[in-house]
Design an enzyme around this catalytic site. Structure first.
Site, PDB file in Angstrom:
ATOM      1  N   LYS A  37       0.709  -1.190  -0.034  1.00  0.00           N
ATOM      2  CA  LYS A  37      -0.068  -0.167   0.071  1.00  0.00           C
ATOM      3  C   LYS A  37       0.860   1.226  -0.106  1.00  0.00           C
ATOM      4  O   LYS A  37       1.706   1.319   0.691  1.00  0.00           O
ATOM      5  CB  LYS A  37      -0.891   0.031   1.195  1.00  0.00           C
ATOM      6  CG  LYS A  37      -1.868   1.368   1.609  1.00  0.00           C
ATOM      7  CD  LYS A  37      -2.487   0.821   2.705  1.00  0.00           C
ATOM      8  CE  LYS A  37      -3.748   2.035   2.804  1.00  0.00           C
ATOM      9  NZ  LYS A  37      -4.305   1.754   3.891  1.00  0.00           N
ATOM     10  N   SER A  97      -9.259   1.496   3.152  1.00  0.00           N
ATOM     11  CA  SER A  97      -8.247   2.332   2.101  1.00  0.00           C
ATOM     12  C   SER A  97      -7.368   1.452   1.474  1.00  0.00           C
ATOM     13  O   SER A  97      -6.595   2.390   0.575  1.00  0.00           O
ATOM     14  CB  SER A  97      -7.567   3.490   2.986  1.00  0.00           C
ATOM     15  OG  SER A  97      -6.859   2.777   4.218  1.00  0.00           O
ATOM     16  N   SER A 149      -9.758  -0.757   6.905  1.00  0.00           N
ATOM     17  CA  SER A 149      -9.113  -0.643   5.698  1.00  0.00           C
ATOM     18  C   SER A 149      -8.456  -1.892   5.320  1.00  0.00           C
ATOM     19  O   SER A 149      -8.115  -1.845   3.844  1.00  0.00           O
ATOM     20  CB  SER A 149      -8.197   0.633   5.817  1.00  0.00           C
ATOM     21  OG  SER A 149      -9.196   1.891   5.967  1.00  0.00           O
TER      22      SER A 149
END
Lengths: 65, 463
Positions: free
Chosen positions: B80, B155, B179
């Protein structure tokens, strides 16, 4: 000129105090969200927790040499 | 015939170990998949193919010399874009960080690199790990391969998409309110939010320091266990890192659940917004667990709204504290959804924040007590309320309208996995969650693995 709604005005003042440019936000949506957040937060039940209970997250043990 | 790039980390590792494939071959095949699919699904923000080939070559050399560094040596991963990577751009999904090049690696990437992992690139994440899916974001949001009109969840959205489309076999996400588990659920893959403090947060750009968790995502829970075994560990340089740690999980995984006691959280399953389909998927999973030898007991926890609002207040206040200067000086350069969500933190009073922290301790205590009093090893409840919303229907504050079913594990710090549980009538992946006691990450992943082994029909890679 559009007159701000009373609640929105309250949050606009708070934004000024916090240094946030209210005009860069969708003021009406933010005001509704803040009212909702305030309402939800009031529902948090912490009455059973002693007034003397510390809320600190400081952990002295970590720093003991 | 199964394409090699769609295999699990476990299977790839086995093939590397036996010499049936080299890391360079595997990496080149994955690069081809990314080159074909990323232009459409937008999972990767930054590609590091040159580095990947160098790392794969080094991994093959180690293997030929009989000194593989770990079971994931030679396996390709993606991070990420909130994890710092030395000399590689790390944007945290924000245009304000478009040229941000970290000087140091995050603790998680340090550990993965030492274990021989190969970095394919950095994955799309919503701005500052909160803002998705904003139409005016600096980088376009990743598309859910199961229905591109619907949200991926955030996210760690790029991670969910890259795994679901076979662009990478392993990824690292982060989880402050769900997330890791939300995109895992909506994209039909696996993910675990480990026990708070088990994985170092050093070099992971913070959203909310007391709620942030670093954790793995993959296509199976066994793969998540292999990754967690590598990234877990005490970090004396990180104040939230836990001295207490756990034994390796992956080598101990079993395919039955004999002796396990699972609590079905009935009031979470019937909470506001939970669809019949989502509840049914969870109850079907409990049926599978019963067949695998587990005992199921119904339990009730405090109202899901209590966990949700405590989590939201703490997260929003802490996020604003992190970004306050950016919000005062560059508000117009922050995307619409992020700007509106984090701005709420400017209005939260200290007394409200402290109240939320007190509620957090109370809820953590009650949750632990319910587990102990009922002799439970795990809690089970729906993964999500229902199908992901259509992207164009998402408003800045939709999360204040319904409770957040992933919040309890962030608030309590307990380990929680999202486990895929079939498909809804609309063809979207469904999931359930397993939550364990603190530091019982192994029990969570063992149960998730046993379920996945019993239900192979739920695995699907989107071409």
């Amino acid at each position: 000129m559009t007159k701000a709604k009373p609640k929105e005005n309250r949050w606009r003042q708070a934004a000024l105090y916090a240094g946030i440019d209210w005009n860069s936000l969708d003021g009406e949506k933010v005001a509704v969200a803040l009212d909702r957040l305030e309402f939800l937060t009031e529902k948090l039940d912490v009455d059973a927790i002693s007034q003397t209970e510390q809320a600190s997250i400081f952990d002295a043990e970590r720093f003991a040499k | 015939m199964t394409c090699i790039t769609s295999l699990s980390v476990y299977e790839m590792s086995d093939m590397l170990e036996s010499g049936k494939v080299s890391s360079v071959e595997l990496t080149k095949d994955l690069i081809k998949v990314i080159e074909k699919k990323n232009q459409y699904y937008r999972a990767f923000l930054t590609l590091t193919f040159e580095t990947a080939i160098e790392q794969a070559t080094a991994a093959d050399k180690r293997r030929s010399e009989g000194r593989r560094a770990s079971p994931i040596d030679g396996i390709a991963v993606a991070l990420k874009d909130a994890y710092d990577t030395k000399d590689i751009r790390t944007t945290v999904g924000s245009g304000l960080f478009n040229t941000r090049i970290p000087k140091y690696d995050s603790a998680v990437w340090e550990k993965l690199k030492d274990a021989g992992a190969v970095l394919l690139g950095k994955l799309e994440c919503t701005e500052f790990c909160l803002g998705g899916p904003s139409f005016d974001a600096a980088y376009p949001y990743a598309l859910n391969p199961h229905d591109t009109q619907r949200y991926t969840g955030g996210s760690s959205s790029g991670a969910g998409v890259a795994l679901a489309t076979g662009m990478c076999p392993a990824a690292l996400g982060s989880d402050t309110g769900g997330s890791i588990r939300i995109p895992a659920a909506f994209c039909g893959v696996a993910g675990i939010k480990p026990t708070y403090g088990l994985v170092s947060l050093r070099g992971l750009f913070p959203l909310s320091g007391s709620l942030d968790h670093a954790g793995p995502m993959a296509r199976t829970s066994r793969d998540c266990a292999m990754l967690l075994d590598v990234i877990a560990g005490y970090d004396k340089h990180q104040p939230t890192s836990s001295v207490r740690q756990i034994n390796p999980i992956a080598p101990t995984l079993k395919e039955n659940c004999k002796g396990l006691v699972i609590g079905y959280v009935t009031n979470f399953s019937t909470a506001e917004g939970v669809t019949h389909e989502s509840r049914q998927a969870c109850e079907n999973a409990l049926g599978v667990y019963s067949d695998l030898g587990a005992e199921i007991r119904n339990v009730s926890l405090p109202d899901l709204w209590e966990y949700t609002i405590a989590n939201t207040v703490i997260m929003t206040a802490e996020a604003f504290a992190i970004h306050a200067e950016r919000f005062r000086n560059n508000l117009g350069k922050i995307s619409y959804l992020t700007r509106h969500r984090i701005a709420l933190g400017a209005f939260i009073r200290a007394e409200t924040y402290i109240k939320a922290q007190k509620a957090r301790r109370k809820l953590t205590h009650i949750t632990s007590e319910v587990m102990s009093a009922n002799g439970l090893d795990l809690l089970c409840y729906p993964g999500m309320l229902g199908d992901p919303a259509k992207v164009d229907e998402i408003t800045p504050y939709y999360y204040l309208d319904l409770p957040l079913i992933t919040a309890p594990a962030n608030l309590t710090g307990m380990p929680a996995s999202s486990v895929r549980a079939g498909f809804s009538e609309a063809g979207m992946p469904m999931a359930f969650q397993l939550t364990g006691k603190l530091f019982d990450d192994g029990i969570v992943l063992n149960a998730a693995h046993a379920y996945e082994t019993a239900t192979p029909e739920y695995t699907r890679i989107v071409s």
